[in-house]
Design a protein around this motif. Structure first.
Motif, short mmCIF file in Angstrom:
data_model
loop_
_atom_site.label_atom_id
_atom_site.label_comp_id
_atom_site.label_asym_id
_atom_site.label_seq_id
_atom_site.Cartn_x
_atom_site.Cartn_y
_atom_site.Cartn_z
N THR A 76 86.52 79.91 38.60
CA THR A 76 87.11 79.70 39.70
C THR A 76 85.98 79.00 40.70
O THR A 76 86.18 79.01 41.97
CB THR A 76 87.81 80.91 40.23
OG1 THR A 76 86.66 81.80 40.60
CG2 THR A 76 88.82 81.46 39.51
N ARG A 77 85.11 78.29 40.16
CA ARG A 77 84.03 77.65 40.91
C ARG A 77 84.52 76.17 41.38
O ARG A 77 85.16 75.61 40.26
CB ARG A 77 82.80 77.68 40.53
CG ARG A 77 81.91 79.11 40.17
CD ARG A 77 80.63 78.68 39.62
NE ARG A 77 80.59 78.14 38.20
CZ ARG A 77 79.57 77.57 37.55
NH1 ARG A 77 78.22 77.99 38.42
NH2 ARG A 77 79.62 76.94 36.51
N LEU A 78 84.08 75.64 42.44
CA LEU A 78 84.43 74.32 42.76
C LEU A 78 83.32 73.47 42.45
O LEU A 78 81.89 74.06 42.60
CB LEU A 78 84.67 73.93 44.29
CG LEU A 78 86.00 74.60 44.83
CD1 LEU A 78 86.19 74.37 46.18
CD2 LEU A 78 87.00 73.81 44.02
N ALA A 79 83.53 72.31 42.00
CA ALA A 79 82.37 71.27 41.49
C ALA A 79 82.69 69.99 41.92
O ALA A 79 84.03 69.43 41.95
CB ALA A 79 82.15 71.22 39.94
N VAL A 80 81.89 69.26 42.51
CA VAL A 80 82.07 67.82 42.89
C VAL A 80 81.20 66.82 42.08
O VAL A 80 79.94 67.10 41.57
CB VAL A 80 81.74 67.72 44.52
CG1 VAL A 80 80.31 67.96 44.83
CG2 VAL A 80 81.97 66.16 44.70
N ARG A 81 81.79 65.75 41.63
CA ARG A 81 81.00 64.83 40.87
C ARG A 81 80.17 64.12 41.77
O ARG A 81 80.60 63.15 42.77
CB ARG A 81 82.04 63.78 40.20
CG ARG A 81 81.50 63.00 39.13
CD ARG A 81 81.03 63.91 38.08
NE ARG A 81 80.37 63.01 36.91
CZ ARG A 81 79.84 63.54 35.68
NH1 ARG A 81 79.72 64.92 35.65
NH2 ARG A 81 79.49 62.83 34.65
N LYS A 82 78.79 63.86 41.33
CA LYS A 82 77.88 63.24 42.23
C LYS A 82 77.39 61.93 41.68
O LYS A 82 77.78 61.38 40.47
CB LYS A 82 76.46 63.97 42.25
CG LYS A 82 76.46 65.31 42.70
CD LYS A 82 76.82 65.45 44.35
CE LYS A 82 75.83 64.82 45.05
NZ LYS A 82 74.49 65.80 45.17
N GLU A 83 77.13 60.86 42.48
CA GLU A 83 76.43 59.63 42.27
C GLU A 83 77.77 58.66 41.65
O GLU A 83 77.41 58.07 40.45
CB GLU A 83 75.50 59.65 41.32
CG GLU A 83 73.98 60.26 42.02
CD GLU A 83 72.97 60.58 41.16
OE1 GLU A 83 72.93 59.88 40.03
OE2 GLU A 83 71.83 61.15 41.57
N ILE A 84 78.75 58.78 42.13
CA ILE A 84 80.11 57.66 41.84
C ILE A 84 79.91 56.58 42.30
O ILE A 84 79.75 56.23 43.47
CB ILE A 84 81.21 58.34 41.92
CG1 ILE A 84 81.41 59.71 41.30
CG2 ILE A 84 82.43 57.48 41.69
CD1 ILE A 84 82.71 60.45 41.47
N THR A 85 79.60 55.50 41.51
CA THR A 85 79.51 54.11 41.99
C THR A 85 80.50 53.05 41.43
O THR A 85 81.06 53.58 40.37
CB THR A 85 78.18 53.66 42.03
OG1 THR A 85 77.75 53.48 40.64
CG2 THR A 85 77.18 54.40 42.47
N LYS A 86 80.55 51.85 41.57
CA LYS A 86 81.33 51.05 40.91
C LYS A 86 80.76 50.58 39.70
O LYS A 86 81.71 50.44 38.58
CB LYS A 86 81.60 49.77 41.97
CG LYS A 86 82.47 49.83 43.14
CD LYS A 86 82.69 48.48 43.74
CE LYS A 86 83.35 48.63 45.14
NZ LYS A 86 83.37 47.38 45.97
N THR A 87 79.41 50.48 39.54
CA THR A 87 79.03 50.30 38.05
C THR A 87 79.34 51.52 37.17
O THR A 87 79.46 51.44 36.24
CB THR A 87 77.47 50.14 38.08
OG1 THR A 87 77.34 49.16 39.30
CG2 THR A 87 76.86 49.72 37.13
#
Length: 1351
Positions: A1263-1274
Motif C-alpha cells: 500500500t505504498r505510493l511510488a512515483v516514476r522519476k526522470e521521465i523524458t521524451k527520450t
C-alpha cells in the motif's frame, strides 16, 4: 442487469435472437444451414442441423478464446559437462508438463482442431514471480522443488518454460462437430443440450454437453469448457436395458433429465465437479391426470427442460407440468434433490418449454406457435401466475435471409445462393466414388449394474501427413472478398486431407517437419468450420476420413455476415413478418422478473402496431387541447397573485445520534426547509434555506443544530444490521463532524438520505448532469459521488484580471492566524493582507509555510519548511527576510527601511512571479525575494505578533478548491470503480466486473423521485461474495481440531485472521440484497485445495498448499456465499465483456486536432478483461460514450490494471505484480508493438498504476505510493521509482490505517488513504515529481477516485 439473449428457431430452421435491451427479434446470420434443435448458455450455442449433425456457435465474445500451451525444458547438472539434457532414469521427461508427469515435446503439441490457429511462435517465459530470468532458466535442488531465478552451489537441476498461444478462430460462425462414424448417416443426432455453467464448486469455465443419437443412445461430450468450446470426444453413457432416449436437457448446475421413448424420464445422479458425467440413472414416472390414478391412459412426457431449482415438462396432450422439490445445488449429492417429489399440472396448450438459469419459463404454444412467458415466477412461487405472449416485431435483414422470403413464398425449398451441404450429402457423393472407410470404436462407460454396454472393436486410424494446401490455418475472415469473386473461387477450391488434431502423440504415426503449422490456401473456401474434436473413439478425422470432409466447394463460403461485402453495401433493410416458432432456448437468458424487458405490449393492435387512434387516447388529447385554449384566453395573467409565494416544511423522526468517537444515543432529528419562489432583481431565484437539528429524546433541548448549507456530503455508512447515514459538515466545531445517525429500518434511512440529498443539492445549485471536469469517486458500499466545480468557479471568478478569488474572513479570530492557501503560491498567485499593528508591538511576522519534511530513520522526524519569512522588528528598526529548510534558518536578508509602524494600519501584497516573490507594502513596491523553496508547496499563511488582521484576499489563476468544503453529490447506481476523462465520458465497473456507461442523468432508488432527479434510470444488478475462513490446528492426539493456541487467529475469521467472522452472523447489508446461494466450500483458491477444500501450512500465516505434508500443523478452508444487490441509476451497460480495470484519456494530439468539434473528439479507451487480456474500445466520443466495438490486444502476461497518459503512453500492472510499458505507440500505430517490463526494486510488486500530466504513480502490494522519476521524451519509461514512506499518525494516515488504496493522476494527484480519507498531493513540480505533502479532505469510507478529467 447486463443484457442477455433469448434464442428461438422458426418452422424453417432459421435462428433468431431477442435481447433484453431490445424489443424486436433479429435473425441470426444465415449461412445456408437450417436447425432442428438449439441449446444455449451465455456466448455458446449447440444445435442439431437439418443434416442431423451437431454444430457449435461461439458468439458475443469481445475477448477471443486464447489458450496458452506450456512445455518445460528440463536439464540436470553433470560434474564434467555441466547442465545437460541427459537426465536420470527416475527424472521427468526432457520436455514435460509443470509437474513432470506428462511428456510435452514441442514438436508433438498440435492444434486441437481446425477451429484453432496458432497465435505466434514458441518462445521462452522470462519471468518468475516478478524476477527476470537469464535465458529463461530457473534453478532448484532437485525435481520437484522450489525454483529460484539464481543459480547457487546446490542447484542440480534447472528448467525453463516454453509457451505458445493458440486462438479459437471460429468465432461468430457455425462450427461442425465431427460425426460419430465415418458415415454420418449411420447414427445421426436427434437432440443436444448444453448447461453446467454453474456446477457447485466447479471451475468458472465449466460447461456440460449431452446429446441423443437416432439409436436412442446418450452421448456425453468430454472436455467442453469456455476455452475449448468444441470439446474433445463423444463418450457413450450406458442406459438401463430397453431404454431408448428421445430428448435430453441439462441444467445450469449440471442436472440432467432425459425423456424415454415410452414417455418416462431418466435423471442422472451424482453430477459433481469431480464427475461431470454423473454416476447412475434414476427413473421418474410421467405425471398422472388429477381426475384418475390410472397410469395406463397413454400420458407420456415428450419434452423436458431443466433450470436451477425447477424442472418443467410437456406431455403428449400438450399440457405442461412443473416438478416440485428440485434443488439444483444439491442434486449432485442428493437423489431426492435431483428427482424432486411430484408433478404439478399447469394451464396452457404448449408444444415445448424452456427454463432459464434463474428458473424463468418460456414456451411455444401448440396451436398458434407463439412464444410465451410464464409471469410471476419467483423463489416463493416457482410455478408463476399466467402465460404472457411475447409481442415483438420481427426484423429481417436482406443480408441474412430476407431474400429467401420471396423464394419461400413462391414455393422454393431453398434460399437463393445457399450452398451449405450436410454430412449426408457429402457422404452420398463420396459413396458413389467408392471411398467409404470403416469406422473405429466408440468409448463406452458403464455406470450401473442395470446398464448395458455397447460392444465394439478397437482400431487405430493411421494418420497421413498430407495437409491442407491453404494459405491460412484460420477460419474464414468474413467480408474480405467480393461475393462474386468468392463464388468463382468456391467452384475451383478442392480439399485435401488435413492433420489438425488433438490426438495423443503416440497415435500420430507419420509426422514430418512442421506440417501441423501449414496454413489454409483459401480460408474463404470453407464455412462452417469442420471442427474435429479428437481421433480417440469414433471421431471422424479430415485426414483419414476424407469421405466426410471433402465437400463441394460451392458450399464453403463465408456468407455468414454478408454485410461487409462490397456488393452488399447499402442493401440492408428491415421489415416485419409473421413467424411460426418451433422451439426456444432460454439457457443464455438472465431476465429479472421484477423488471421485465419491453417484450410485452398488450395494447398492440392485431398487426403488432400501437393504435394511436384508440378512443381513450383521443379523449385525453381533446381535454388537453381545451385546457390549453382556456389558459391562453386569460388576459393580464401576470397580475394574478401567485398560488404559492413561500413554501416550507418540517420533517422529523426518531433516531440514534453519534459524535465521532462516542456512543450512539437516542435522539429526535428535525429537518426544516424553506423555499422561496420569488425572484430577485437580477432574475435569479433567491437562495433556499434550511436547518438540521438533533434534539434530546424529550424534544426540548438541542444537541446540535446547523445550517443545511454547511453540509458537504450525505452518505450511507450502514453496517449489518444497522442502517446508518453520515452527515459531513466540516464547519462544525471539532469532533462534531461527521454526524452519524442510526435508524430503525432501511426504508427510514433511505427516506432521510433522499430528502437531505435533494435539499442540499438545491442549496448548492447542482442538479442534472455534472460538468465534464468533475471529480468522481465511489464508497465502500458502492455509492457513486461527484464533485462539480462549476458553481465554485462561477462564484470565485473575477472578471478583472481573470482571477479566482477567495475572500477569507478573519475578523472573529485572534493571533496567531493560520490561513490555508489551498492552491499554494504558484506563478500568478497574489495574496493581500490588511490589518493594523498594535501600539506595543515589538515585532510581527508573516510566514508562507509548507508541509514539513518527513524523514524515517530509527524514528520518524518532522522538519519544518518556510518558503518566505517576513519579520518587521520595530526594536531594531529593520525588516528581515529569510527561509527555513529542514528546521534550519538560511541566510538572512535585512532591509533597514521600515514601512510598518506600531499603531498604524497596513496592506501587504505578495505576488508570485516566475522566479521570485514581489512584495508591496501600502500599495508601494518594497522588495523582491528570490525563491528558495518551491512556491507550489506552500500550504498556509502564518501571522503572529501583536497584530490584528481585517481580511485576507487570496487570488489564484486556477479555481480554489477547499478539500473540506467540496460538496459531494450522490449520483445513483452501485459501482466499485469509476473512470473519467475531460470529455465528460464516465464509465463504471460493478463488483461482478460488469462495465457501465453514464447516460447523463441523476437519481435512482436513493432519490425516490424527489426534486432534482433527471435522465433515464436503469436497473442495476450486482453480485457480492462473502468469504469466511474456517481454521484448524493439528493436535497429536485428536488430529486437526478447532482448539487453538492462545496466540492463534480466530477459528472462524476473515482472510487475515484478525477479524472474527462466522457463517451465522453474516447478514445482508440492506433490504435491496438477497441471498442467491447457500454457504458452500470454495475450492477455487490460490494454491489449490484438497477434496474437502482444505489448505495446509506450517503455521498461521504462511504459504498454503493443497496436499498435506508431515510438517503442516494448521489448515484452513474458505466458505463462500453470494448475494445479489438490486439498485437503479443513470447507467447503461457498456458491453457484455467483463472488465477489471479501464482508462479513458483525451490525447494531446486529439485535443489539438478537434479543438472546435467537441462532440467528435476522439477518446482513447483501454481496458483489462476479466481474464487479464487487454482491450481497446473504438469509436468512443462525447456523442457516443459507449463506443462501437472492442479490439483485443495480445498480452502474454495477464494484467490487472491499466492507465493511459495524455501523451498516449500505456502503463499496466501484471498479475505477477510487475509494471509494463507499451512501446511503439505512434499516431499511425495507436496499438503499439509490445509490452516492456519496467524494472522495480527487488521484492517489490505493484497492484495499481495511474498515468497523467502530473506523472506516473503506482501503488505496491504494501500500500505504498511510488512515483516514476526522470521521465523524458527520450526515455518515456523513466529511470527508477521513488517511494513515499508510510508513516503512522502522519496525515492522511492514522495510527491503525497506513497506506493508500486508490490513486488517480490528472493535472493533479489525488488518492484515497486506507482509512477512507480523500487527499490531494501538493507541491508537485518537474524538479520534485513526488510533491511535498498532502491536503486532506473528508473521511467517508471512500473506495476509488477518478480525477483524469479534472482541470
Amino acid at each position: 442487469m447486463p443484457s442477455s439473449l433469448l434464442f428461438a428457431t422458426n418452422s424453417e430452421g432459421r435462428v433468431y435472437t431477442l435481447s433484453t435491451n431490445s424489443s424486436s427479434w433479429r435473425e441470426f446470420p444465415y449461412v445456408g444451414l437450417e436447425f432442428k434443435k438449439i441449446s444455449t448458455v451465455p456466448n455458446f450455442m449447440w444445435a442439431i442441423g437439418g443434416d442431423r449433425q451437431v454444430y457449435v456457435h461461439v458468439h458475443g465474445l469481445d475477448v477471443p478464446i486464447r489458450v496458452k500451451e506450456e512445455s518445460y525444458e528440463n536439464e540436470r547438472w553433470i560434474p564434467i559437462e555441466g547442465f545437460s539434457k541427459m537426465l536420470l532414469p527416475t527424472d521427468r521427461y526432457k520436455y514435460s508438463s509443470s509437474d513432470g508427469s506428462a511428456e510435452r515435446s514441442i514438436d508433438k503439441i498440435r492444434l486441437p482442431s481446425m477451429a484453432w490457429q496458432w497465435d505466434g511462435d514458441w518462445h521462452l517465459d522470462l519471468d518468475l514471480d516478478g524476477q527476470t530470468l537469464d535465458e529463461g532458466w530457473m534453478y532448484a535442488l532437485d525435481f520437484p522443488a522450489t525454483y529460484s531465478a539464481k543459480c547457487s552451489w546446490n542447484s542440480y537441476v534447472r528448467r525453463r518454460k516454453w509457451i505458445r498461444f493458440r486462438r479459437y478462430s471460429a468465432l461468430n460462425t457455425w462450427c461442425a462437430v465431427a460425426p460419430l462414424h465415418k458415415d454420418p448417416t449411420q447414427e445421426p443426432f436427434i437432440d443436444v443440450s448444453i448447461g453446467g455453467n454453474n456446477v457447485p464448486n466447479a471451475p468458472a469455465d465449466t460447461l456440460i454437453v449431452w446429446a441423443i443419437t437416432a439409436h436412442g443412445r446418450a452421448m456425453f461430450r468430454t472436455g467442453v469448457n469456455t476455452t475449448a468450446p468444441e470439446g474433445l470426444r463423444w463418450t457413450a453413457i450406458s442406459t438401463p436395458a430397453g431404454c431408448e432416449l428421445t430428448q435430453i436437457s441439462v441444467g445450469s448446475t449440471g442436472l440432467v433429465w432425459a425423456v424415454l421413448h415410452n414417455g418416462r424420464v431418466l435423471v442422472r445422479s451424482g453430477v459433481t465437479r469431480d464427475n461431470l458425467c454423473g454416476e447412475t440413472w434414476l427413473d421418474v414416472k410421467p405425471p398422472t391426470p388429477s381426475q384418475t390414478t390410472d397410469t395406463s391412459n397413454g400420458l407420456k412426457i415428450v419434452q423436458v427442460s431443466v433450470g436451477t431449482d425447477t424442472v418443467w415438462c410437456v406431455t403428449n396432450d400438450h399440457h405442461v407440468w412443473f416438478r416440485r422439490g428440485i434443488k439444483g445445488d444439491a442434486a449432485g449429492i442428493s437423489e431426492d434433490a435431483a428427482i424432486g417429489s411430484g408433478w404439478v399440472e399447469m394451464v396452457g396448450n404448449i408444444s415445448m418449454v424452456s427454463v432459464s438459469p434463474n428458473d424463468q419459463v418460456f414456451a411455444v404454444g401448440a396451436t398458434d406457435r407463439k412464444i410465451l412467458f410464464r409471469a410471476g415466477v419467483s423463489a416463493s412461487d416457482p410455478t408463476g401466475k399466467k402465460w404472457r405472449q411475447l409481442q415483438c416485431p420481427m426484423q429481417i435483414s436482406r443480408t441474412s435471409s430476407s431474400m429467401s422470403i420471396v423464394s419461400r413464398k413462391s414455393g422454393s425449398g431453398s434460399t437463393p445462393g445457399s450452398k451449405t451441404q450436410s454430412f449426408s450429402n457429402l457422404y452420398t457423393k463420396e459413396k458413389e466414388k467408392g471411398v467409404v472407410e470403416t469406422c473405429a470404436i466408440i468409448e463406452n462407460l458403464p455406470h450401473s449394474p442395470a446398464s448395458t454396454s455397447s460392444g465394439g472393436y478397437s482400431a487405430q486410424t493411421r494418420l497421413k501427413n498430407e495437409l491442407w494446401r491453404n494459405a491460412s490455418d484460420s477460419p474464414p475472415n468474413i467480408g474480405s472478398l467480393n461475393l462474386n469473386e468468392r463464388h468463382k473461387k468456391r467452384t475451383a477450391a478442392l480439399r485435401e486431407p488435413t492433420h489438425a488434431s488433438s490426438a495423443p502423440a503416440a497415435e500420430i504415426v507419420e509426422i514430418s517437419g512442421k506440417h501441423f503449422e501449414t496454413q489454409l490456401k483459401n480460408p474463404r473456401a470453407w464455412s462452417p468450420v469442420r471442427s474435429v474434436g479428437s481421433v480417440v473413439g469414433t471421431e471422424a478425422h479430415p485426414e483419414s476420413d476424407s469421405t466426410v470432409f471433402d465437400a463441394d466447394s460451392t458450399h464453403h463460403g463465408s456468407d455468414a455476415f454478408l454485410g461487409d461485402d462490397e456488393d452488399h453495401a447499402g442493401s440492408q433493410f428491415w421489415s416485419e413478418c409473421e413467424v411460426m416458432w418451433s422451439c426456444t432456448a432460454a439457457g443464455a437468458l438472465a431476465v429479472d422478473p421484477t423488471n421485465l424487458p419491453n417484450w410485452f405490449n398488450e395494447q398492440l393492435s392485431a398487426d403488432g402496431k400501437i393504435d394511436l387512434k384508440a378512443e381513450w387516447r383521443v379523449d385525453i388529447m381533446e381535454k388537453l387541447k381545451k385546457r390549453q385554449t382556456r389558459f391562453l384566453a386569460i388576459k393580464n395573467i401576470e397580475k394574478y397573485e401567485k398560488a404559492i409565494e413561500l413554501s416550507s416544511w418540517v420533517k422529523s423522526a426518531e433516531a440514534r445520534y453519534q459524535r465521532p468517537g462516542g456512543e450512539f444515543e437516542d435522539c429526535l432529528i428535525e429537518l426544516e426547509w424553506v423555499s422561496s419562489a420569488e425572484q430577485s432583481n437580477n432574475g435569479n431565484t433567491e437562495s433556499d434555506t434550511g436547518t438540521f437539528t438533533v434534539l434530546n429524546p424529550d424534544g426540548d433541548t438541542t444537541k446540535i443544530q446547523f445550517s443545511l448549507s454547511d453540509i458537504t456530503c450525505v452518505q450511507c455508512c450502514s453496517e449489518p444490521p444497522s442502517p446508518r447515514i453520515a452527515i459531513h459538515a466540516p464547519r462544525l466545531p471539532t469532533n462534531y463532524s461527521p454526524v452519524k445517525l442510526q435508524f430503525a429500518t432501511d426504508a427510514e434511512m433511505e427516506d432521510w438520505i433522499s430528502h437531505l440529498t435533494s435539499v442540499c443539492c438545491q442549496i448548492n445549485e447542482v442538479m442534472g448532469k455534472p460538468a465534464a471536469n468533475s471529480i468522481w469517486l465511489t464508497s465502500d458500499l458502492g455509492d457513486v459521488f461527484v464533485f462539480d466545480p462549476c458553481n465554485m468557479k462561477s462564484n470565485q471568478l473575477e472578471t478583472k484580471g481573470n482571477f479566482y478569488v477567495d475572500k477569507i474572513d478573519v475578523t472573529a479570530t485572534e493571533t496567531p492566524y493560520y490561513v490555508t492557501l489551498h492552491n499554494g503560491m504558484p506563478c500568478g498567485t497574489e495574496l493581500e493582507i490588511a490589518g493594523c499593528v498594535y501600539d506595543d508591538a515589538d515585532q510581527i511576522r508573516f510566514d508562507l509555510q509548507c508541509h514539513p519534511k518527513i524523514k524515517v530513520r530509527h524514528k520518524v522526524d518532522k522538519y519544518r519548511v518556510i518558503a518566505m519569512h517576513i519579520n518587521p522588528r520595530f526594536n531594531e528598526n529593520t525588516i528581515v527576510f529569510n527561509s527555513m529548510d529542514d528546521s534550519e534558518w538560511l541566510e538572512e536578508i535585512r532591509y533597514n527601511k521600515m514601512v510598518f509602524a506600531p499603531g498604524a494600519t497596513f496592506t501587504l501584497k505578495i505576488k508570485a512571479q516566475q522566479n521570485y516573490y514581489k512584495i508591496f507594502v501600502n500599495n508601494a513596491h518594497f522588495a523582491d525575494y528570490t525563491y528558495r523553496t518551491d512556491p507550489e508547496s506552500v500550504t498556509c499563511l502564518y501571522v503572529s505578533g501583536r497584530v490584528k488582521l481585517f481580511n485576507v484576499i487570496y487570488y489564484s489563476p486556477s479555481v480554489i478548491i477547499s478539500m473540506q468544503q467540496m460538496f459531494w453529490r450522490q449520483m445513483g447506481g452501485h459501482l466499485k470503480r469509476v473512470f473519467t476523462c475531460g470529455a465528460g465520458i464516465v464509465w463504471g465497473m460493478s463488483c461482478d466486473n460488469t462495465a457501465w456507461c453514464y447516460n447523463g442523468g441523476w437519481g435512482g432508488h436513493f432519490l425516490k423521485g424527489l426534486e432534482g432527479g433527471c435522465g433515464k434510470m436503469n436497473q442495476m444488478i450486482d453480485t457480492h461474495t462473502f468469504y469466511v475462513y474456517e481454521n484448524q490446528r493439528w493436535n497429536p492426539i485428536s488430529g486437526f481440531t478447532t482448539k487453538s493456541l492462545p496466540t492463534d487467529r480466530h477459528m472462524w475469521s476473515d482472510a487475515t485472521g484478525r477479524q472474527k467472522r462466522s457463517k451465522d452472523h453474516t447478514k445482508l447489508l440492506s433490504a435491496h440484497c438477497e441471498w442467491i446461494s447457500d454457504w458452500i466450500v470454495d475450492f477455487n483458491l490460490p494454491g489449490g485445495a484438497d477434496k474437502e477444500g482444505w489448505q495446509y501450512a506450517i503455521d498461521f500465516p504462511a504459504s498454503y498448499h493443497s496436499a498435506k505434508k508431515i510438517t503442516d500443523c494448521v489448515r484452513r478452508r474458505r466458505w463462500v456465499k453470494r448475494c445479489r444487490l438490486t439498485s437503479s441509476g443513470p447507467w447503461q451497460e457498456l458491453s457484455h465483456s467483463k472488465i477489471i480495470d479501464a482508462s479513458l484519456q483525451i490525447l494531446d494530439d486529439d485535443a489539438d486536432s478537434a479543438a472546435g468539434d467537441f462532440e467528435d473528439l476522439r477518446v482513447t479507451a483501454w481496458a483489462v478483461a476479466a481474464n487479464g487480456d487487454v482491450l481497446i474500445r473504438h469509436g468512443v466520443t462525447p456523442s457516443n460514450p459507449r463506443g462501437d466495438r472492442w479490439e483485443h490486444i495480445v498480452s502474454e502476461q495477464p494484467l490487472v490494471a491499466i492507465s493511459v497518459s495524455p501523451t498516449g503512453q500505456i502503463w499496466a500492472v501484471g498479475r505477477n505484480g510487475m509494471i509494463f510499458f507499451r512501446y511503439g505507440i505512434t499516431k499511425h500505430n495507436p496499438l503499439g508493438e509490445a509490452w516492456q517490463a519496467v524494472e522495480a526494486p527487488a521484492g517489490v510488486t505493484f497492484k495499481y498504476v495511474s498515468a497523467g500530466k502530473a506523472g506516473i504513480w503506482a501503488i505496491d502490494n504494501r500500500t505504498r505510493l511510488a512515483v516514476r522519476k526522470e521521465i523524458t521524451k527520450t526515455f518515456p519509461e523513466g529511470s527508477h521509482w521513488q517511494f513515499l514512506p508510510n508513516v503512522p499518525s502522519v496525515p492522511p494516515n492514522s495510527e491503525t490505517h497506513v497506506g493508500f488504496k486508490s490513486i488517480s493522476v490528472g493535472k493533479e494527484v489525488w488518492a484515497i488513504a486506507m482509512n477512507g480519507v480523500i487527499c490531494k498531493r501538493c507541491g508537485i513540480t518537474k524538479e520534485n515529481p513526488a510533491g511535498a505533502g498532502w491536503n486532506v479532505g473528508i473521511p467517508g469510507q471512500w473506495q476509488h477516485i477518478s480525477v483524469e478529467g479534472f482541470c
